[in-house]
Write a protein that holds these residues in place. Structure first.
Motif, PDB file in Angstrom:
ATOM      1  N   GLN A  12      61.017 119.446 -15.896  1.00 56.73           N
ATOM      2  CA  GLN A  12      59.863 119.319 -15.012  1.00 56.73           C
ATOM      3  C   GLN A  12      59.522 117.856 -14.753  1.00 56.73           C
ATOM      4  O   GLN A  12      59.252 117.468 -13.616  1.00 56.73           O
ATOM      5  N   GLU A  13      59.544 117.034 -15.787  1.00 58.47           N
ATOM      6  CA  GLU A  13      59.248 115.615 -15.631  1.00 58.47           C
ATOM      7  C   GLU A  13      60.311 114.903 -14.802  1.00 58.47           C
ATOM      8  O   GLU A  13      59.994 114.064 -13.961  1.00 58.47           O
ATOM      9  N   ALA A  14      61.570 115.240 -15.034  1.00 58.38           N
ATOM     10  CA  ALA A  14      62.663 114.609 -14.293  1.00 58.38           C
ATOM     11  C   ALA A  14      62.599 114.938 -12.806  1.00 58.38           C
ATOM     12  O   ALA A  14      62.886 114.088 -11.960  1.00 58.38           O
ATOM     13  N   ARG A  15      62.211 116.146 -12.475  1.00 61.23           N
ATOM     14  CA  ARG A  15      62.188 116.581 -11.075  1.00 61.23           C
ATOM     15  C   ARG A  15      60.949 116.125 -10.312  1.00 61.23           C
ATOM     16  O   ARG A  15      60.915 116.236  -9.096  1.00 61.23           O
ATOM     17  N   LYS A  16      59.929 115.610 -11.005  1.00 56.22           N
ATOM     18  CA  LYS A  16      58.702 115.166 -10.328  1.00 56.22           C
ATOM     19  C   LYS A  16      58.990 114.075  -9.300  1.00 56.22           C
ATOM     20  O   LYS A  16      58.505 114.130  -8.181  1.00 56.22           O
ATOM     21  N   GLU A  17      59.723 113.058  -9.706  1.00 53.59           N
ATOM     22  CA  GLU A  17      59.946 111.906  -8.831  1.00 53.59           C
ATOM     23  C   GLU A  17      61.426 111.582  -8.630  1.00 53.59           C
ATOM     24  O   GLU A  17      61.759 110.508  -8.156  1.00 53.59           O
ATOM     25  N   ASN A  18      62.306 112.498  -9.015  1.00 52.80           N
ATOM     26  CA  ASN A  18      63.739 112.236  -8.925  1.00 52.80           C
ATOM     27  C   ASN A  18      64.455 113.419  -8.303  1.00 52.80           C
ATOM     28  O   ASN A  18      63.971 114.542  -8.347  1.00 52.80           O
ATOM     29  N   GLU A  33      77.859 113.745   0.793  1.00 50.34           N
ATOM     30  CA  GLU A  33      76.637 114.506   0.504  1.00 50.34           C
ATOM     31  C   GLU A  33      75.862 113.876  -0.649  1.00 50.34           C
ATOM     32  O   GLU A  33      74.630 113.822  -0.632  1.00 50.34           O
ATOM     33  N   LEU A  34      76.579 113.405  -1.661  1.00 47.72           N
ATOM     34  CA  LEU A  34      75.928 112.745  -2.794  1.00 47.72           C
ATOM     35  C   LEU A  34      75.258 111.444  -2.357  1.00 47.72           C
ATOM     36  O   LEU A  34      74.118 111.171  -2.716  1.00 47.72           O
ATOM     37  N   VAL A  35      75.958 110.658  -1.556  1.00 41.00           N
ATOM     38  CA  VAL A  35      75.444 109.366  -1.115  1.00 41.00           C
ATOM     39  C   VAL A  35      74.205 109.545  -0.232  1.00 41.00           C
ATOM     40  O   VAL A  35      73.286 108.723  -0.282  1.00 41.00           O
ATOM     41  N   GLU A  36      74.141 110.627   0.536  1.00 42.76           N
ATOM     42  CA  GLU A  36      72.960 110.896   1.371  1.00 42.76           C
ATOM     43  C   GLU A  36      71.692 111.009   0.540  1.00 42.76           C
ATOM     44  O   GLU A  36      70.603 110.717   1.016  1.00 42.76           O
ATOM     45  N   LYS A  37      71.807 111.432  -0.698  1.00 45.97           N
ATOM     46  CA  LYS A  37      70.645 111.624  -1.577  1.00 45.97           C
ATOM     47  C   LYS A  37      70.140 110.322  -2.198  1.00 45.97           C
ATOM     48  O   LYS A  37      69.095 110.292  -2.832  1.00 45.97           O
ATOM     49  N   ILE A  38      70.880 109.243  -2.015  1.00 44.82           N
ATOM     50  CA  ILE A  38      70.528 107.957  -2.608  1.00 44.82           C
ATOM     51  C   ILE A  38      69.645 107.183  -1.631  1.00 44.82           C
ATOM     52  O   ILE A  38      70.012 106.991  -0.475  1.00 44.82           O
ATOM     53  N   PRO A  39      68.476 106.720  -2.090  1.00 48.10           N
ATOM     54  CA  PRO A  39      67.597 105.966  -1.192  1.00 48.10           C
ATOM     55  C   PRO A  39      68.162 104.591  -0.873  1.00 48.10           C
ATOM     56  O   PRO A  39      68.874 103.997  -1.680  1.00 48.10           O
ATOM     57  N   GLU A  40      67.848 104.099   0.331  1.00 49.69           N
ATOM     58  CA  GLU A  40      68.231 102.731   0.690  1.00 49.69           C
ATOM     59  C   GLU A  40      67.245 101.778   0.041  1.00 49.69           C
ATOM     60  O   GLU A  40      66.203 102.179  -0.450  1.00 49.69           O
ATOM     61  N   GLY A  41      67.573 100.516   0.037  1.00 53.55           N
ATOM     62  CA  GLY A  41      66.696  99.511  -0.556  1.00 53.55           C
ATOM     63  C   GLY A  41      67.211  99.081  -1.907  1.00 53.55           C
ATOM     64  O   GLY A  41      68.376  99.283  -2.252  1.00 53.55           O
ATOM     65  N   LYS A  42      66.324  98.506  -2.696  1.00 51.78           N
ATOM     66  CA  LYS A  42      66.701  97.992  -4.002  1.00 51.78           C
ATOM     67  C   LYS A  42      66.848  99.138  -4.993  1.00 51.78           C
ATOM     68  O   LYS A  42      66.066 100.083  -4.971  1.00 51.78           O
ATOM     69  N   ALA A  43      67.857  99.024  -5.846  1.00 49.45           N
ATOM     70  CA  ALA A  43      68.124 100.086  -6.817  1.00 49.45           C
ATOM     71  C   ALA A  43      68.583  99.492  -8.140  1.00 49.45           C
ATOM     72  O   ALA A  43      69.284  98.481  -8.169  1.00 49.45           O
ATOM     73  N   TYR A  44      68.165 100.124  -9.200  1.00 44.38           N
ATOM     74  CA  TYR A  44      68.627  99.799 -10.546  1.00 44.38           C
ATOM     75  C   TYR A  44      69.382 101.028 -11.043  1.00 44.38           C
ATOM     76  O   TYR A  44      68.853 102.130 -11.015  1.00 44.38           O
ATOM     77  N   SER A 146      64.427 101.331  -6.827  1.00 45.70           N
ATOM     78  CA  SER A 146      64.696 102.727  -7.138  1.00 45.70           C
ATOM     79  C   SER A 146      65.511 102.757  -8.415  1.00 45.70           C
ATOM     80  O   SER A 146      66.227 101.808  -8.713  1.00 45.70           O
ATOM     81  N   VAL A 147      65.419 103.810  -9.162  1.00 48.56           N
ATOM     82  CA  VAL A 147      66.240 103.960 -10.360  1.00 48.56           C
ATOM     83  C   VAL A 147      67.221 105.076 -10.096  1.00 48.56           C
ATOM     84  O   VAL A 147      66.838 106.179  -9.727  1.00 48.56           O
ATOM     85  N   ILE A 148      68.498 104.772 -10.230  1.00 48.83           N
ATOM     86  CA  ILE A 148      69.545 105.759 -10.034  1.00 48.83           C
ATOM     87  C   ILE A 148      70.139 106.025 -11.402  1.00 48.83           C
ATOM     88  O   ILE A 148      70.588 105.115 -12.078  1.00 48.83           O
ATOM     89  N   SER A 149      70.132 107.250 -11.813  1.00 45.19           N
ATOM     90  CA  SER A 149      70.600 107.594 -13.142  1.00 45.19           C
ATOM     91  C   SER A 149      71.703 108.635 -13.035  1.00 45.19           C
ATOM     92  O   SER A 149      71.539 109.651 -12.367  1.00 45.19           O
ATOM     93  N   ALA A 150      72.826 108.380 -13.668  1.00 47.05           N
ATOM     94  CA  ALA A 150      73.920 109.349 -13.690  1.00 47.05           C
ATOM     95  C   ALA A 150      73.896 110.034 -15.046  1.00 47.05           C
ATOM     96  O   ALA A 150      74.183 109.427 -16.060  1.00 47.05           O
ATOM     97  N   GLN A 151      73.505 111.261 -15.058  1.00 46.47           N
ATOM     98  CA  GLN A 151      73.461 112.020 -16.301  1.00 46.47           C
ATOM     99  C   GLN A 151      74.020 113.402 -16.055  1.00 46.47           C
ATOM    100  O   GLN A 151      73.770 113.997 -15.023  1.00 46.47           O
ATOM    101  N   LEU A 152      74.752 113.896 -17.023  1.00 48.75           N
ATOM    102  CA  LEU A 152      75.263 115.241 -16.962  1.00 48.75           C
ATOM    103  C   LEU A 152      74.140 116.152 -17.447  1.00 48.75           C
ATOM    104  O   LEU A 152      73.628 115.990 -18.536  1.00 48.75           O
ATOM    105  N   VAL A 153      73.726 117.086 -16.597  1.00 49.73           N
ATOM    106  CA  VAL A 153      72.640 117.978 -16.975  1.00 49.73           C
ATOM    107  C   VAL A 153      73.106 119.420 -16.879  1.00 49.73           C
ATOM    108  O   VAL A 153      73.888 119.769 -16.007  1.00 49.73           O
ATOM    109  N   PRO A 154      72.634 120.286 -17.764  1.00 54.67           N
ATOM    110  CA  PRO A 154      73.027 121.693 -17.704  1.00 54.67           C
ATOM    111  C   PRO A 154      72.313 122.382 -16.547  1.00 54.67           C
ATOM    112  O   PRO A 154      71.406 121.818 -15.939  1.00 54.67           O
ATOM    113  N   ALA A 155      72.708 123.603 -16.272  1.00 53.77           N
ATOM    114  CA  ALA A 155      72.036 124.381 -15.247  1.00 53.77           C
ATOM    115  C   ALA A 155      70.577 124.538 -15.642  1.00 53.77           C
ATOM    116  O   ALA A 155      70.216 124.450 -16.804  1.00 53.77           O
TER     117      ALA A 155
END
Length: 158
Positions: A12-18, A33-44, A146-155
């Protein structure tokens, strides 16, 4: 994240703003399709090393099957750096004590770091005006990235 490592509250917390993309969704989507989900601008970018498949990354506390491959990861990182102005990058969850005798996981972590280190430098050369007064391609002026995080998450939990 590995299977079972996320509680309902974490989700729930992860989906609030991500935007959360599960490994299963990741593998079903195209790179564009993945790249479309990434915001433009500054990113960490924070890269959680256990996003890699267990066959490639034993050097983590939470190895999981069904993760990312090296080629998928470097292609995605390259596209992120083309779209966003990457102001920083870190890698988390590498655990050398869990690695194989050949240091497979640590080598993969190093290769990933070397790949990403070259990408912002290329972009910084094109956008020299965004650099700080000390003229370092690694320390651009930055505000609210923006914060871009690559994490493997379960269903999603039931």
């Amino acid at each position: 994240r590995g299977l079972g490592s996320s509680s309902r509250q974490d989700w729930q917390e992860a989906r609030k703003e991500n935007t959360v993309i599960t490994a299963k969704q990741f593998h079903a989507m195209s790179l564009s399709e993945l790249v479309e989900k990434i915001p433009e601008g500054k990113a960490y970018i924070t890269f959680d090393i256990d996003a890699y498949d267990i066959s490639l990354m034993p050097a983590t506390a939470a190895p999981s099957p069904g993760g990312l491959l090296y080629e998928e990861t470097t292609e995605l990182l390259t596209e992120i750096c083309k779209k966003a102005e990457v102001i920083g990058f870190d890698m988390v969850e590498t655990a050398p004590p869990y690695d194989t005798p050949g240091y497979t996981g640590c080598r993969l972590a190093a290769l990933t770091m070397l790949h990403i280190m070259g990408l912002p430098f290329s972009r910084a050369e094109k956008t020299a005006s965004s650099l700080s007064p000390i003229s370092s391609p690694w320390i651009p002026n930055c505000a609210a990235p923006s914060v871009i995080s690559a994490q493997l998450v379960p269903a999603s939990p039931s």
